[in-house]
Scaffold this motif. Structure first.
Motif, PDB file in Angstrom:
ATOM      1  N   ALA A   1       0.848  -1.188   0.000  1.00 16.76           N
ATOM      2  CA  ALA A   1       0.000   0.000   0.000  1.00 16.76           C
ATOM      3  C   ALA A   1       0.888   1.243   0.000  1.00 16.76           C
ATOM      4  O   ALA A   1       1.928   1.258   0.662  1.00 16.76           O
ATOM      5  CB  ALA A   1      -0.913   0.016   1.229  1.00 16.76           C
ATOM      6  N   PRO A   2       0.514   2.281  -0.700  1.00 18.86           N
ATOM      7  CA  PRO A   2       1.330   3.497  -0.748  1.00 18.86           C
ATOM      8  C   PRO A   2       1.067   4.416   0.437  1.00 18.86           C
ATOM      9  O   PRO A   2       0.189   4.176   1.256  1.00 18.86           O
ATOM     10  CB  PRO A   2       0.859   4.160  -2.043  1.00 18.86           C
ATOM     11  N   PHE A   3       1.860   5.449   0.535  1.00 15.72           N
ATOM     12  CA  PHE A   3       1.651   6.558   1.470  1.00 15.72           C
ATOM     13  C   PHE A   3       1.975   6.238   2.917  1.00 15.72           C
ATOM     14  O   PHE A   3       1.852   7.095   3.784  1.00 15.72           O
ATOM     15  CB  PHE A   3       0.229   7.120   1.380  1.00 15.72           C
ATOM     16  N   GLY A   4       2.367   5.004   3.249  1.00 16.03           N
ATOM     17  CA  GLY A   4       2.933   4.727   4.555  1.00 16.03           C
ATOM     18  C   GLY A   4       2.007   4.714   5.745  1.00 16.03           C
ATOM     19  O   GLY A   4       2.462   4.919   6.861  1.00 16.03           O
ATOM     20  N   ALA A   5       0.711   4.505   5.581  1.00 16.26           N
ATOM     21  CA  ALA A   5      -0.188   4.453   6.735  1.00 16.26           C
ATOM     22  C   ALA A   5       0.074   3.208   7.565  1.00 16.26           C
ATOM     23  O   ALA A   5       0.498   2.175   7.049  1.00 16.26           O
ATOM     24  CB  ALA A   5      -1.641   4.470   6.266  1.00 16.26           C
ATOM     25  N   GLY A   6      -0.173   3.312   8.869  1.00 16.06           N
ATOM     26  CA  GLY A   6      -0.055   2.174   9.766  1.00 16.06           C
ATOM     27  C   GLY A   6      -1.346   1.962  10.529  1.00 16.06           C
ATOM     28  O   GLY A   6      -2.295   2.739  10.397  1.00 16.06           O
ATOM     29  N   VAL A   7      -1.383   0.915  11.335  1.00 13.37           N
ATOM     30  CA  VAL A   7      -2.595   0.560  12.066  1.00 13.37           C
ATOM     31  C   VAL A   7      -2.243   0.046  13.450  1.00 13.37           C
ATOM     32  O   VAL A   7      -1.262  -0.675  13.630  1.00 13.37           O
ATOM     33  CB  VAL A   7      -3.395  -0.536  11.320  1.00 13.37           C
ATOM     34  N   LEU A   8      -3.048   0.438  14.427  1.00  8.51           N
ATOM     35  CA  LEU A   8      -3.023  -0.158  15.757  1.00  8.51           C
ATOM     36  C   LEU A   8      -4.417  -0.699  16.024  1.00  8.51           C
ATOM     37  O   LEU A   8      -5.403   0.037  15.932  1.00  8.51           O
ATOM     38  CB  LEU A   8      -2.645   0.867  16.831  1.00  8.51           C
ATOM     39  N   VAL A   9      -4.506  -1.979  16.345  1.00 12.30           N
ATOM     40  CA  VAL A   9      -5.786  -2.626  16.623  1.00 12.30           C
ATOM     41  C   VAL A   9      -5.727  -3.203  18.026  1.00 12.30           C
ATOM     42  O   VAL A   9      -4.719  -3.813  18.407  1.00 12.30           O
ATOM     43  CB  VAL A   9      -6.073  -3.763  15.619  1.00 12.30           C
ATOM     44  N   GLY A  10      -6.799  -3.013  18.798  1.00 11.46           N
ATOM     45  CA  GLY A  10      -6.783  -3.626  20.118  1.00 11.46           C
ATOM     46  C   GLY A  10      -7.872  -3.161  21.049  1.00 11.46           C
ATOM     47  O   GLY A  10      -8.778  -2.408  20.669  1.00 11.46           O
ATOM     48  N   ALA A  11      -7.773  -3.643  22.293  1.00 10.89           N
ATOM     49  CA  ALA A  11      -8.787  -3.389  23.314  1.00 10.89           C
ATOM     50  C   ALA A  11      -8.985  -1.899  23.541  1.00 10.89           C
ATOM     51  O   ALA A  11      -8.026  -1.113  23.578  1.00 10.89           O
ATOM     52  CB  ALA A  11      -8.381  -4.076  24.615  1.00 10.89           C
ATOM     53  N   ALA A  12     -10.240  -1.509  23.724  1.00  8.56           N
ATOM     54  CA  ALA A  12     -10.582  -0.093  23.759  1.00  8.56           C
ATOM     55  C   ALA A  12     -10.279   0.582  25.093  1.00  8.56           C
ATOM     56  O   ALA A  12     -10.043   1.791  25.126  1.00  8.56           O
ATOM     57  CB  ALA A  12     -12.069   0.075  23.439  1.00  8.56           C
ATOM     58  N   ASP A  13     -10.266  -0.170  26.207  1.00  9.58           N
ATOM     59  CA  ASP A  13     -10.221   0.505  27.506  1.00  9.58           C
ATOM     60  C   ASP A  13      -8.972   1.357  27.698  1.00  9.58           C
ATOM     61  O   ASP A  13      -9.060   2.530  28.077  1.00  9.58           O
ATOM     62  CB  ASP A  13     -10.391  -0.502  28.647  1.00  9.58           C
ATOM     63  N   TRP A  14      -7.791   0.808  27.440  1.00 13.27           N
ATOM     64  CA  TRP A  14      -6.565   1.591  27.588  1.00 13.27           C
ATOM     65  C   TRP A  14      -6.552   2.784  26.641  1.00 13.27           C
ATOM     66  O   TRP A  14      -6.158   3.888  27.016  1.00 13.27           O
ATOM     67  CB  TRP A  14      -5.337   0.728  27.310  1.00 13.27           C
ATOM     68  N   LEU A  15      -6.986   2.555  25.412  1.00 11.80           N
ATOM     69  CA  LEU A  15      -6.919   3.609  24.396  1.00 11.80           C
ATOM     70  C   LEU A  15      -7.930   4.713  24.672  1.00 11.80           C
ATOM     71  O   LEU A  15      -7.635   5.895  24.480  1.00 11.80           O
ATOM     72  CB  LEU A  15      -7.149   2.995  23.012  1.00 11.80           C
ATOM     73  N   ASP A  16      -9.116   4.352  25.122  1.00 12.84           N
ATOM     74  CA  ASP A  16     -10.137   5.362  25.440  1.00 12.84           C
ATOM     75  C   ASP A  16      -9.747   6.207  26.644  1.00 12.84           C
ATOM     76  O   ASP A  16     -10.065   7.397  26.701  1.00 12.84           O
ATOM     77  CB  ASP A  16     -11.489   4.687  25.708  1.00 12.84           C
TER      78      ASP A  16
END
Length: 274
Positions: A244-259
C-alpha cells in the motif's frame, strides 16, 4: 458515525479488485507499480531494476493505485463535512476500519486506529499504558520500533537464549518475577526471521495478568493473523510493507486503555471544546 455518512458510495466503476492486464486475482504475482522500471548504471546504459527491498517497503499494487485514483476526486474532510464528497470519504474511511478488523481477525469491540506506521502505532500504545499497571516485558532482539518506545516505561528485557524453549522458560520466569502490564513481542523477527508461537506467548502473558502486544510489521504480509483466536490484545503493522502506498499504519486492540489515554496528538479533532 451519523447514519447519513454510511449511505453514499463512490459511483460504480470497474471492479476495484481486478488485476490489470492478463493476470488473475489468484495469480502467483499480482501486478505492482514500478514493474519493468529501467534505471541508469554507474558505468553508463540502463537496465531493468531488480527491487530487493520488498521486506522494508513493498511496491504499490496496481489495483490499489487504481482504486486510489478512482476515489481521489471525492477527497474531502472525514467526519467534518455534510457535503456529498465528505460523506463518501467518511464512509470509505470507516469501511477501511472494518476491512482491517476482518483482515486481522479482531474482536467486535476492538478499536482500529490509523497511524503513520508501525513505529507510530507502538508509540501511541506506549502513551496509553495505564500508570501503575506494571512493567513492559520484551525480548532483547526486538526491532527498534518495539524496543525504544518502551524505554522509560518500566521496560524489562529478557535475554534471548540459544533455543526457543529456553527463551520461553526465561520469559515465563520474568513475567512471574514482578507485576507486568504488557508483553511486547514481534510476530516475525527482522533479526532472525523467526516467527514465535504467538498463542503460547499470549497464554504466558495472560496467566501472569499481563496483556500482549504483537508487532506484526513483518508478519502481516506473509501469514494470516487471527487476533481473537490467538488471544492477541494489541497488534500493529504498516501499509508500506503490505503493498500500500503513502505509509499508513494501524493499531488494533482493546478499547479501555486507548479510550482512557490522553490524546496522543493535541489539536483539531482531539478535543470537545476549547
Amino acid at each position: 458515525m451519523p447514519e447519513s455518512a454510511r449511505r453514499p458510495e463512490v459511483p460504480a466503476q470497474p471492479d476495484e479488485h481486478a488485476v490489470p492486464g492478463d493476470a488473475q486475482p489468484d495469480a502467483a504475482l499480482l501486478a505492482v507499480r514500478g514493474a519493468g522500471l529501467h534505471v541508469p548504471l554507474v558505468g553508463g546504459g540502463r537496465v531493468e531494476y531488480a527491487n530487493l527491498d520488498y521486506a522494508a517497503s513493498a511496491p504499490c499494487l496496481s489495483a490499489v493505485a487504481e482504486h486510489i485514483e478512482r476515489v481521489l476526486p471525492y477527497s474531502a474532510s472525514v467526519h467534518r463535512g455534510a457535503g456529498f464528497a465528505s460523506q463518501v470519504c467518511t464512509s470509505l474511511y470507516e469501511g477501511a476500519r472494518a476491512d482491517v478488523a476482518r483482515f486481522v481477525g479482531a474482536r467486535d469491540d476492538d478499536l482500529v486506529l490509523f497511524t503513520r506506521n508501525t513505529t507510530d502505532a507502538v508509540n501511541l500504545l506506549a502513551g496509553a499504558l495505564p500508570a501503575g499497571a506494571g512493567d513492559v516485558v520484551l525480548f532483547d532482539l526486538e526491532h527498534h520500533a518495539n524496543l525504544l518506545p518502551w524505554r522509560g516505561r518500566g521496560a524489562r528485557c529478557v535475554a534471548t537464549r540459544p533455543t526457543l524453549a529456553q527463551s520461553l522458560v526465561a520469559l515465563e520466569a520474568e513475567l512471574r518475577a514482578a507485576p507486568a502490564a504488557l508483553l511486547a513481542v514481534t510476530g516475525a523477527s527482522n533479526v532472525t526471521g523467526e516467527a514465535p508461537p504467538l498463542a503460547r506467548l499470549a497464554r504466558l502473558a495472560h496467566a501472569a495478568g499481563a496483556r500482549i502486544f504483537v508487532d506484526a510489521a513483518q508478519l502481516a504480509p506473509h501469514r494470516r493473523v487471527e487476533m481473537a483466536a490467538i488471544g492477541i490484545d494489541y497488534l500493529a503493522f504498516s501499509g508500506h510493507k503490505l503493498y500500500a502506498p503513502f505509509g499508513a499504519g494501524v493499531l488494533v486492540g482493546a478499547a479501555d486503555w486507548l479510550d482512557a489515554a490522553r490524546p496522543y496528538l493535541a489539536g483539531g479533532g482531539a478535543v470537545r471544546e476549547v
